[in-house]
Design a protein around this motif. Sequence first.
Motif, PDB file in Angstrom:
ATOM      1  N   LYS A 195       2.840  33.432  11.217  1.00 31.00           N
ATOM      2  CA  LYS A 195       3.494  32.725  12.162  1.00 31.00           C
ATOM      3  C   LYS A 195       4.940  32.666  12.125  1.00 31.00           C
ATOM      4  O   LYS A 195       5.611  32.770  13.523  1.00 31.00           O
ATOM      5  N   HIS A 236      11.200  29.120   7.441  1.00 31.92           N
ATOM      6  CA  HIS A 236      11.674  30.095   8.103  1.00 31.92           C
ATOM      7  C   HIS A 236      12.787  30.640   7.591  1.00 31.92           C
ATOM      8  O   HIS A 236      13.056  31.690   7.838  1.00 31.92           O
ATOM      9  N   ARG A 289      20.790  31.485  17.046  1.00 33.01           N
ATOM     10  CA  ARG A 289      19.308  31.753  17.146  1.00 33.01           C
ATOM     11  C   ARG A 289      18.693  31.088  15.969  1.00 33.01           C
ATOM     12  O   ARG A 289      17.378  30.667  16.076  1.00 33.01           O
ATOM     13  N   TYR A 326      17.164  42.205  13.940  1.00 30.59           N
ATOM     14  CA  TYR A 326      17.058  42.666  15.181  1.00 30.59           C
ATOM     15  C   TYR A 326      18.129  43.771  15.267  1.00 30.59           C
ATOM     16  O   TYR A 326      17.846  44.709  15.907  1.00 30.59           O
ATOM     17  N   LYS A 351      12.817  42.094  13.932  1.00 33.89           N
ATOM     18  CA  LYS A 351      12.232  43.416  14.759  1.00 33.89           C
ATOM     19  C   LYS A 351      10.976  43.822  13.791  1.00 33.89           C
ATOM     20  O   LYS A 351      11.303  43.978  12.673  1.00 33.89           O
ATOM     21  N   LYS A 354       6.418  35.922  13.641  1.00 35.53           N
ATOM     22  CA  LYS A 354       6.215  36.253  15.036  1.00 35.53           C
ATOM     23  C   LYS A 354       7.052  35.276  15.696  1.00 35.53           C
ATOM     24  O   LYS A 354       7.698  35.645  16.971  1.00 35.53           O
ATOM     25  N   GLU A 355       7.597  33.873  15.374  1.00 32.33           N
ATOM     26  CA  GLU A 355       8.444  33.126  16.159  1.00 32.33           C
ATOM     27  C   GLU A 355       9.906  33.625  15.965  1.00 32.33           C
ATOM     28  O   GLU A 355      10.783  33.794  16.909  1.00 32.33           O
ATOM     29  N   MET A 388      10.480  37.098  15.722  1.00 38.52           N
ATOM     30  CA  MET A 388      10.813  37.935  16.780  1.00 38.52           C
ATOM     31  C   MET A 388      10.832  37.701  18.003  1.00 38.52           C
ATOM     32  O   MET A 388      11.569  38.312  18.903  1.00 38.52           O
ATOM     33  N   GLN A 389      10.101  36.462  18.317  1.00 42.97           N
ATOM     34  CA  GLN A 389      10.217  35.939  19.938  1.00 42.97           C
ATOM     35  C   GLN A 389      11.800  35.390  19.993  1.00 42.97           C
ATOM     36  O   GLN A 389      12.347  35.416  21.367  1.00 42.97           O
ATOM     37  N   ARG A 390      12.452  35.021  18.898  1.00 42.28           N
ATOM     38  CA  ARG A 390      13.806  34.647  19.052  1.00 42.28           C
ATOM     39  C   ARG A 390      14.899  35.935  19.052  1.00 42.28           C
ATOM     40  O   ARG A 390      16.099  35.811  18.966  1.00 42.28           O
ATOM     41  N   ARG A 391      14.307  36.982  18.859  1.00 44.59           N
ATOM     42  CA  ARG A 391      15.104  38.208  18.584  1.00 44.59           C
ATOM     43  C   ARG A 391      16.009  38.205  17.563  1.00 44.59           C
ATOM     44  O   ARG A 391      17.074  38.684  17.495  1.00 44.59           O
TER      45      ARG A 391
END
Length: 316
Positions: free
Chosen positions: A111, A78, A70, A139, A123, A114-115, A117-120
């Motif tokens: 930003k 990041h 991931r 997560y 959290k 948020k990305e 979290m979208q990739r799990r």
Amino acid sequence: MALDIFQDANALFRFCAENPQGLTTDELAAAGWTDQTQLLSMANQLLANGRLSITQVGAGKLLFKAVDHRLVGLDSAHMAVYQLIEKTSDKGANNRLLKDSSRLQQHTITKITKELMQRRIIKEVKSIQNKNRKVFMLYDVEPAQEVSGGSWYHDGEFAASWVEQLRQRCQQYLEEHNGRAVTLQDVHGHVSMSPGVSVPSEQDIEHIMRTLELDEFVYSVQAATGQMIYTLRSRGVSGHSFDIFAGRLPSHLRETQVDQPGLVVPCLSCHLQNECQSGGRICPEKCNYFTEWLKGTASDMAGRVSGAGDVRMNDW
């Protein structure tokens, strides 16, 4: 001719992935990657593709860890935010910590999180320490109790309705078994059959029973085996526990008690038990309840307690 496994970068990645805690140079050498030059060459290939991380853990020692799929494709910013969150473990990292430690602007951190979290990968968790703030953690990490609040909090909010439901379930069980003592394990087993939003632990039920005890619904005592034993407190015709400061009810207003099977010591449900001591103003020697109980057990081995409504205790 087949490629030697120890010259295959993919084989190195798979071996590291099978050991998520990471492998040192010595451990890889023991596993067959003895050529340090070849090892570093393959590691650099994987590092460039974002599939491997290399950390120095001592003088001349490196730790090789396979990177979660991931995380592949994430840039340095990041990864910096991810590693900061990873370090906080089950305590979590708030925006201020991420901003101060990464030296990134707040909009950039927003930003990035948020990305992630979208990739799990991470959290967002509500913290009971500050209801206006949320913290980030990996997560798959379970939040610490000091962050989540434990069993009594759901999504950062105190589960008042669930707590009251558990109290009612516990009280219902005691009422169904009125006249005999029950163990903590008995109550927990009963509640677990229909727990509600989540299954409470035995310790959770012990805390619930403590609230019922403080509200004078139940009486508890620890048996010689260490088990907690509970029974309903005696109640008057009003349905409320006796208040020793409000005076005692006249005998003609007392609720007639029904004989209950089993050996029930009257001391367990006596509202004056904390003041009772040998030789005192309130004592076993003068207690009519205790005397009647002894007479009853002597004549009836089933242990039924005499509960006539006009029997008075320590009537001075």
